[in-house]
Design a protein around this motif. Structure first.
Motif, PDB file in Angstrom:
ATOM      1  N   SER A   1       0.852  -1.185   0.000  1.00  0.00           N
ATOM      2  CA  SER A   1       0.000   0.000   0.000  1.00  0.00           C
ATOM      3  C   SER A   1       0.888   1.236   0.000  1.00  0.00           C
ATOM      4  O   SER A   1       2.043   1.188   0.418  1.00  0.00           O
TER       5      SER A   1
ATOM      6  N   ARG B   1       0.328   5.418   0.960  1.00  0.00           N
ATOM      7  CA  ARG B   1      -0.496   6.573   1.306  1.00  0.00           C
ATOM      8  C   ARG B   1       0.326   7.846   1.143  1.00  0.00           C
ATOM      9  O   ARG B   1       1.534   7.843   1.352  1.00  0.00           O
TER      10      ARG B   1
ATOM     11  N   PRO C   1      -5.080   7.317   0.655  1.00  0.00           N
ATOM     12  CA  PRO C   1      -4.543   6.049   0.178  1.00  0.00           C
ATOM     13  C   PRO C   1      -4.459   6.063  -1.359  1.00  0.00           C
ATOM     14  O   PRO C   1      -5.486   6.034  -2.027  1.00  0.00           O
TER      15      PRO C   1
ATOM     16  N   GLU D   1      -3.819   0.545  -2.504  1.00  0.00           N
ATOM     17  CA  GLU D   1      -4.174  -0.260  -1.343  1.00  0.00           C
ATOM     18  C   GLU D   1      -3.967  -1.746  -1.586  1.00  0.00           C
ATOM     19  O   GLU D   1      -4.573  -2.326  -2.491  1.00  0.00           O
ATOM     20  N   ARG D   2      -3.084  -2.321  -0.791  1.00  0.00           N
ATOM     21  CA  ARG D   2      -2.866  -3.767  -0.775  1.00  0.00           C
ATOM     22  C   ARG D   2      -2.802  -4.404  -2.158  1.00  0.00           C
ATOM     23  O   ARG D   2      -3.614  -5.254  -2.516  1.00  0.00           O
TER      24      ARG D   2
ATOM     25  N   GLU E   1       2.946   0.068   3.477  1.00  0.00           N
ATOM     26  CA  GLU E   1       2.807  -1.268   4.071  1.00  0.00           C
ATOM     27  C   GLU E   1       3.100  -2.295   2.994  1.00  0.00           C
ATOM     28  O   GLU E   1       3.012  -2.003   1.819  1.00  0.00           O
TER      29      GLU E   1
ATOM     30  N   GLY F   1      -7.422   2.649  -6.537  1.00  0.00           N
ATOM     31  CA  GLY F   1      -6.265   2.276  -5.731  1.00  0.00           C
ATOM     32  C   GLY F   1      -5.974   0.792  -5.676  1.00  0.00           C
ATOM     33  O   GLY F   1      -5.101   0.353  -4.925  1.00  0.00           O
ATOM     34  N   ARG F   2      -6.694   0.012  -6.477  1.00  0.00           N
ATOM     35  CA  ARG F   2      -6.477  -1.434  -6.457  1.00  0.00           C
ATOM     36  C   ARG F   2      -6.248  -1.967  -7.861  1.00  0.00           C
ATOM     37  O   ARG F   2      -6.515  -1.276  -8.841  1.00  0.00           O
TER      38      ARG F   2
END
Ligand SMILES: Nc1ncnc2c1ncn2[C@@H]1O[C@H](COP(=O)(O)OP(=O)(O)O)[C@@H](O)[C@H]1O
Ligand SMILES: [Mg+2]
Length: 311
Positions: A8, A10, A15, A18-19, A54, A206-207
């Motif tokens: 991830s 930010r 964000p 994300e992931r 992350e 974001g994915r």
């Protein structure tokens, strides 16, 4: 192999990504999404220039953070905007970068000439870059990313500013390069990647929205794309009801290309093969069902009866 594991990123509280989970092997990967989707953010992370907030990114099993210099030796990177001294010639610029990368003078010189030839700048290699077109500068950028014969080549919007001929040449260079290395490029122009990329990655919200071969991506709309002719009086209602992919004004109405989610089609609709561009327009349509603004133009050259171009 390059692996993104639950990464991830930010910016403050925003964000951006994300992931994400992604895997890259040798081949060409096209990161295709509109502006602001997070392409540059992802590419910077893959280049080891921006640590994930992350998660982690691994090259051949080792985190990029630990590899550091060892990864940089294997990496070629073209940033979305790159700096150069306008008074330099491409040859001098390349030799300077080669010196930073630790190449000896002879190797640097030979490699620079070879690469400038490969991007069709052989003739211009001793001219000052301030006299160059945007496309020529961009080609210098592509050449410099190849200096160390990288195993991982990351190009952020490499075709920005290239004319159609330059784009064509770039696509064939891409397919050649992707045979024995990982090539990841970002673009918001579908035609840059639909023929040259082994896999397309669509980012949304974001994915990773999709990661598949171009044919696989097109299947997302299989059986749902149609074309039909609509009279002037019904055109607005039609636009309200269906997601329009393209439309073209004709003397007696509008030729519409659109998506229908319904099971059954009307007899006057012609089912057509979805293209990557159709999917792009549909996936990134706005809440009112409108395609991204820049894409609203006719798909084919309009005939003599051309009247209007778009909404
Ligand atoms: N340095 C930064 N500081 C704050 N926000 C940023 C920064 N870089 C990018 N963003 C935001 O993150 C999102 C993704 O940006 P970016 O990765 O540049 O997308 P793209 O390359 O697809 O246009 C955008 O909303 C952008 O405004
Ligand atoms: Mg960008």
């Amino acid at each position: 192999m390059l692996i993104v594991r639950a990464a991830s990123r930010r910016y403050g509280d925003d964000p951006a990504l994300e992931r994400l989970d992604l895997e890259f092997q040798n081949g060409v990967y096209g990161l295709l999404a509109p502006n602001g989707a997070g392409k540059t953010t992802l590419l910077k992370m893959l280049a080891g220039l921006l640590p994930p907030s992350e998660g982690e990114i691994l090259y051949d099993g080792e985190p990029l953070a630990d590899l550091d210099e060892k990864y940089r030796m294997k990496l070629g990177y073209l940033p979305q905007r790159f700096g150069y001294y306008p008074g330099d010639t491409p040859l001098k610029y390349m030799q300077y970068l080669a010196a930073i990368k630790g190449m000896n003078r002879k190797e640097a010189s030979e490699r620079s000439e070879l690469l400038l030839d490969a991007v069709a700048l052989g003739e211009a290699k001793r001219r000052k870059m301030k006299t160059f077109s945007g496309g020529m500068i961009q080609r210098v950028g592509i050449a410099q990313a190849l200096l160390n014969d990288p195993r991982v080549l990351i190009l952020d919007e490499p075709t920005a500013g290239l004319d159609p001929k330059e784009r064509g040449r770039f696509r064939s260079l891409l397919t050649q390069l992707g045979r024995d290395r990982i090539v990841i490029l970002s673009t918001h122009v579908v035609s840059d990647v639909e023929s040259a990329a082994n896999e397309i990655i669509l980012l949304k919200d974001g994915r990773v929205f999709a990661k598949d071969k171009p044919e696989g991506i097109c299947l997302m709309l299989a059986g749902r794309v149609y074309e039909t002719k609509i009279g002037d009086a019904e055109a607005d209602a039609f636009r309200e009801r269906y997601a329009i992919l393209a439309e073209r004004g004709e003397p007696d109405g509008w030729r519409m290309r659109f998506v229908s989610e319904a099971e059954s089609a009307l007899p006057q609709w012609q089912a057509v093969q979805p293209t990557l561009e159709d999917v792009f327009l549909y996936v990134y349509r706005d809440a009112e069902g409108r395609a991204p603004e820049r894409m609203l133009f006719p798909r084919e050259p309009a005939g003599s009866g051309k009247r209007g171009e778009s909404v």
